[in-house]
Design a protein around this motif. Structure first.
Motif, PDB file in Angstrom:
ATOM      1  N   THR A   1       0.820  -1.218   0.000  1.00 30.43           N
ATOM      2  CA  THR A   1       0.000   0.000   0.000  1.00 30.43           C
ATOM      3  C   THR A   1       0.850   1.262   0.000  1.00 30.43           C
ATOM      4  OG1 THR A   1      -0.089  -0.093   2.407  1.00 30.43           O
ATOM      5  CG2 THR A   1      -1.871  -1.174   1.191  1.00 30.43           C
ATOM      6  N   GLU A   2       2.211   1.130   0.079  1.00 34.48           N
ATOM      7  CA  GLU A   2       3.052   2.309   0.049  1.00 34.48           C
ATOM      8  C   GLU A   2       2.944   2.993  -1.307  1.00 34.48           C
ATOM      9  OE1 GLU A   2       7.010   1.322   1.055  1.00 34.48           O
ATOM     10  OE2 GLU A   2       6.505   0.490   3.025  1.00 34.48           O
ATOM     11  N   GLY A   3       2.677   4.274  -1.249  1.00 34.37           N
ATOM     12  CA  GLY A   3       2.529   5.025  -2.484  1.00 34.37           C
ATOM     13  C   GLY A   3       1.172   4.883  -3.133  1.00 34.37           C
ATOM     14  N   ALA A   4       0.324   3.995  -2.589  1.00 32.67           N
ATOM     15  CA  ALA A   4      -1.011   3.809  -3.154  1.00 32.67           C
ATOM     16  C   ALA A   4      -1.957   4.867  -2.614  1.00 32.67           C
ATOM     17  CB  ALA A   4      -1.539   2.420  -2.826  1.00 32.67           C
ATOM     18  N   VAL A   5      -2.948   5.163  -3.387  1.00 37.15           N
ATOM     19  CA  VAL A   5      -3.942   6.169  -3.024  1.00 37.15           C
ATOM     20  C   VAL A   5      -5.237   5.463  -2.642  1.00 37.15           C
ATOM     21  CG1 VAL A   5      -5.283   8.157  -3.820  1.00 37.15           C
ATOM     22  CG2 VAL A   5      -2.921   7.843  -4.606  1.00 37.15           C
ATOM     23  N   VAL A   6      -5.824   5.884  -1.515  1.00 38.03           N
ATOM     24  CA  VAL A   6      -7.107   5.318  -1.099  1.00 38.03           C
ATOM     25  C   VAL A   6      -8.201   5.878  -2.001  1.00 38.03           C
ATOM     26  CG1 VAL A   6      -8.777   5.107   0.751  1.00 38.03           C
ATOM     27  CG2 VAL A   6      -6.334   5.084   1.282  1.00 38.03           C
ATOM     28  N   LEU A   7      -8.830   4.996  -2.765  1.00 44.00           N
ATOM     29  CA  LEU A   7      -9.867   5.426  -3.694  1.00 44.00           C
ATOM     30  C   LEU A   7     -11.259   5.427  -3.060  1.00 44.00           C
ATOM     31  CD1 LEU A   7      -8.717   3.396  -6.835  1.00 44.00           C
ATOM     32  CD2 LEU A   7      -8.208   5.789  -6.266  1.00 44.00           C
ATOM     33  N   ALA A   8     -11.494   4.455  -2.167  1.00 44.59           N
ATOM     34  CA  ALA A   8     -12.820   4.349  -1.545  1.00 44.59           C
ATOM     35  C   ALA A   8     -12.711   3.449  -0.319  1.00 44.59           C
ATOM     36  CB  ALA A   8     -13.843   3.775  -2.534  1.00 44.59           C
TER      37      ALA A   8
ATOM     38  N   PHE B   1      -7.474   0.562  -2.867  1.00 45.00           N
ATOM     39  CA  PHE B   1      -6.254   1.308  -3.139  1.00 45.00           C
ATOM     40  C   PHE B   1      -6.010   1.348  -4.644  1.00 45.00           C
ATOM     41  CE2 PHE B   1      -5.726  -0.385   1.121  1.00 45.00           C
ATOM     42  CZ  PHE B   1      -5.245   0.714   1.824  1.00 45.00           C
ATOM     43  N   GLY B   2      -5.500   2.469  -5.095  1.00 42.83           N
ATOM     44  CA  GLY B   2      -5.120   2.592  -6.496  1.00 42.83           C
ATOM     45  C   GLY B   2      -3.634   2.887  -6.638  1.00 42.83           C
ATOM     46  N   LYS B   3      -2.939   2.090  -7.479  1.00 44.41           N
ATOM     47  CA  LYS B   3      -1.512   2.299  -7.703  1.00 44.41           C
ATOM     48  C   LYS B   3      -1.125   1.746  -9.066  1.00 44.41           C
ATOM     49  CE  LYS B   3       3.047   1.423  -5.684  1.00 44.41           C
ATOM     50  NZ  LYS B   3       3.804   0.747  -4.607  1.00 44.41           N
ATOM     51  N   ASP B   4      -0.466   2.560  -9.859  1.00 37.34           N
ATOM     52  CA  ASP B   4       0.000   2.154 -11.195  1.00 37.34           C
ATOM     53  C   ASP B   4      -1.139   1.629 -12.049  1.00 37.34           C
ATOM     54  OD1 ASP B   4       2.592   2.799 -10.384  1.00 37.34           O
ATOM     55  OD2 ASP B   4       2.967   0.740  -9.656  1.00 37.34           O
ATOM     56  N   GLY B   5      -2.317   2.261 -11.945  1.00 37.86           N
ATOM     57  CA  GLY B   5      -3.453   1.875 -12.774  1.00 37.86           C
ATOM     58  C   GLY B   5      -4.178   0.623 -12.330  1.00 37.86           C
ATOM     59  N   VAL B   6      -3.825   0.101 -11.151  1.00 36.20           N
ATOM     60  CA  VAL B   6      -4.457  -1.118 -10.642  1.00 36.20           C
ATOM     61  C   VAL B   6      -5.194  -0.793  -9.343  1.00 36.20           C
ATOM     62  CG1 VAL B   6      -4.064  -3.475  -9.815  1.00 36.20           C
ATOM     63  CG2 VAL B   6      -2.661  -2.544 -11.668  1.00 36.20           C
ATOM     64  N   MET B   7      -6.405  -1.337  -9.202  1.00 36.67           N
ATOM     65  CA  MET B   7      -7.186  -1.129  -7.973  1.00 36.67           C
ATOM     66  C   MET B   7      -7.197  -2.415  -7.160  1.00 36.67           C
ATOM     67  SD  MET B   7     -11.017   0.444  -7.465  1.00 36.67           S
ATOM     68  CE  MET B   7     -11.895  -0.941  -8.183  1.00 36.67           C
ATOM     69  N   ASP B   8      -6.854  -2.282  -5.898  1.00 40.28           N
ATOM     70  CA  ASP B   8      -6.781  -3.443  -5.014  1.00 40.28           C
ATOM     71  C   ASP B   8      -7.714  -3.209  -3.815  1.00 40.28           C
ATOM     72  OD1 ASP B   8      -5.949  -5.886  -3.960  1.00 40.28           O
ATOM     73  OD2 ASP B   8      -4.409  -4.915  -2.745  1.00 40.28           O
ATOM     74  N   ARG B   9      -8.412  -4.269  -3.383  1.00 37.52           N
ATOM     75  CA  ARG B   9      -9.333  -4.188  -2.246  1.00 37.52           C
ATOM     76  C   ARG B   9      -8.739  -4.964  -1.080  1.00 37.52           C
ATOM     77  NH1 ARG B   9     -13.887  -7.525  -0.548  1.00 37.52           N
ATOM     78  NH2 ARG B   9     -15.542  -6.273   0.421  1.00 37.52           N
TER      79      ARG B   9
END
Length: 424
Positions: free
Chosen positions: A3-10, A23-31
């Motif tokens: 999650t480092e450097g990732a942005v909280v999207l929702a 989380f959003g990072k490098d065009g990928v969304m992770d839950r």
């Protein structure tokens, strides 16, 4: 994914049980789930159990007393299941199962008579006490379980009195029919109390699942018990009394754990009497702890609500006395040792609460003078004065203490009367 450097999207949550972040990072969304992930398997098992046996949205979707009540209700259901096994075995033995001399016709007649008397008992009890099952749900819940234990005890004893077997099982059938009506109706009343999202059907369905699980556990234990108690009346009665004691204790704890925020006669009387003593309003928890849960067969001065006009006044002179305070919403009077309240058609819930408060005050202040007719109206007029003084601040205190005053569980009958404010 780190999650480092990732942005909280929702963020999202499932009730109060689970919370997740996207989380959003490098065009990928992770839950990912918030909190510890080490016991995810354990959480998954617990989550499945909750979804199967608890209402959706638990604990927010139910009353605060739900879990405690369901725990004790489960305990009593388990004990009742085991007691029922012992009673069923005795009943089957009594009708001739295992006896080569017994006839199918005799057993069938006994069973039909038991079922028939039970049906009649169910109809009569619902007719006489149906309205009480809402206002006195705790009392009748406990009464139902006591009667159930009595009925099962009679069924266990019945085979040892063959000459009276049919009479005993028919009487037990009547008791069990009352249990069916009172138990089912009071359970429905408690479900209304527990449902906080208009989810009565879900709570009822999950209660059925819990009961089925308990009965399944009782069935497995019964498979071990039956070989032990067969032809052993001492062990049968000993186990029955053990299960009965546990059953009644669990039932008592269950009804004691219920905290209703609406007024019935007992809770309103407790709250009003404390307010009159020291000016404080007990909370729903405090009042429910003091509420009686055992059936009272006689009250000093009973109260009858929603009666006919002739039960309050029986002459134009008495009507003038009743209308002295110019109250157009309800009338009070004392007749045959009862405080009677006649309700007008435009009375609101607050009027009903005030009328009940006034009746409670009047009932408590009649005392030994309840037989002195000429003093009745003096007391009635004084009760109006008391209510004019205390009722509005009392109602504000009640609402501030957490009571629901939008509806009540007061046992009003259906008579509504219109009268002139002044009688000629």
């Amino acid at each position: 994914m780190e999650t480092e450097g990732a942005v909280v999207l929702a963020t999202e949550r499932y009730g109060s049980a689970e919370s997740w972040k996207y989380f959003g990072k490098d065009g990928v969304m992770d839950r990912r789930r918030e909190g510890s992930e080490g016991d995810s398997r354990g959480n998954s098992i617990v989550g499945v159990f909750k979804s199967v046996f608890l209402p959706q949205g638990y604990p927010e979707s139910v009353s605060k007393d739900y879990l405690q009540y369901q725990f004790w209700d489960t305990m009593q259901a388990f004990c009742s299941s085991l007691s029922g096994t012992l009673a069923t075995q005795a009943s089957l033995k009594g009708v001739g199962v295992g006896n080569q001399e017994a006839t199918v016709a005799a057993a069938t007649v006994t069973w039909l008579l038991r079922d028939g008397t039970g049906m009649l008992g169910r109809i009569l009890f619902a007719w006489r006490k149906g309205s009480k099952l809402d206002s006195e749900a705790k009392i009748w819940r406990l009464v139902a379980d006591v009667l159930n234990d009595i009925a099962m005890f009679m069924e266990i004893l019945a085979p040892y009195f063959p000459a009276f077997f049919t009479l005993i099982v028919c009487t037990a059938g009547i008791f069990k029919s009352i249990v069916g009506v009172a138990g089912g109706a009071t359970r429905a009343a408690l479900t209304v109390h527990q449902a906080r999202r208009d989810n009565m059907a879900d709570i009822s369905a999950k209660d059925g699942s819990q009961e089925t699980l308990v009965n399944l556990a009782g069935l497995l234990v019964s498979l071990v018990l039956i070989p032990l108690v067969t032809d052993n009346p001492v062990l049968t009665l000993s186990l029955f009394f053990l299960f009965t004691i546990l059953h009644l204790f669990a039932n008592y704890k269950a009804v004691r754990s219920v905290v209703m925020e609406t007024f019935n006669e007992a809770r309103l009387s407790i709250v009003l009497q404390q307010y009159l003593r020291d000016g404080t309003v007990p909370s729903p928890i405090q009042a429910n702890q003091k509420e009686p849960v055992f059936l009272e067969f006689r009250k000093a001065v009973p109260i009858k609500l929603g009666v006919r006009l002739q039960e309050v006044v029986q002459s134009p002179e008495e009507l003038n006395l009743a209308l002295k305070e110019n109250n157009t919403r309800y009338l009070l009077g004392v007749r045959n040792g009862c405080v009677c309240v006649c309700l007008g058609p435009d009375a609101s819930v607050h009027d009903e609460i005030r009328a009940m408060c006034q009746a409670v005050w009047l009932s408590g202040n009649l005392g030994a003078q309840s037989q002195l007719h000429e003093r009745h109206w003096e007391k009635v007029h004084k009760s109006h004065t008391v209510m004019d003084t205390i009722f509005n601040p009392f109602l504000k205190g009640v609402e501030a203490a957490g009571w629901d005053i939008k509806r009540t569980l007061l046992d009003w009958d259906e008579w509504r009367v219109e009268w002139k404010t002044k009688s000629n």
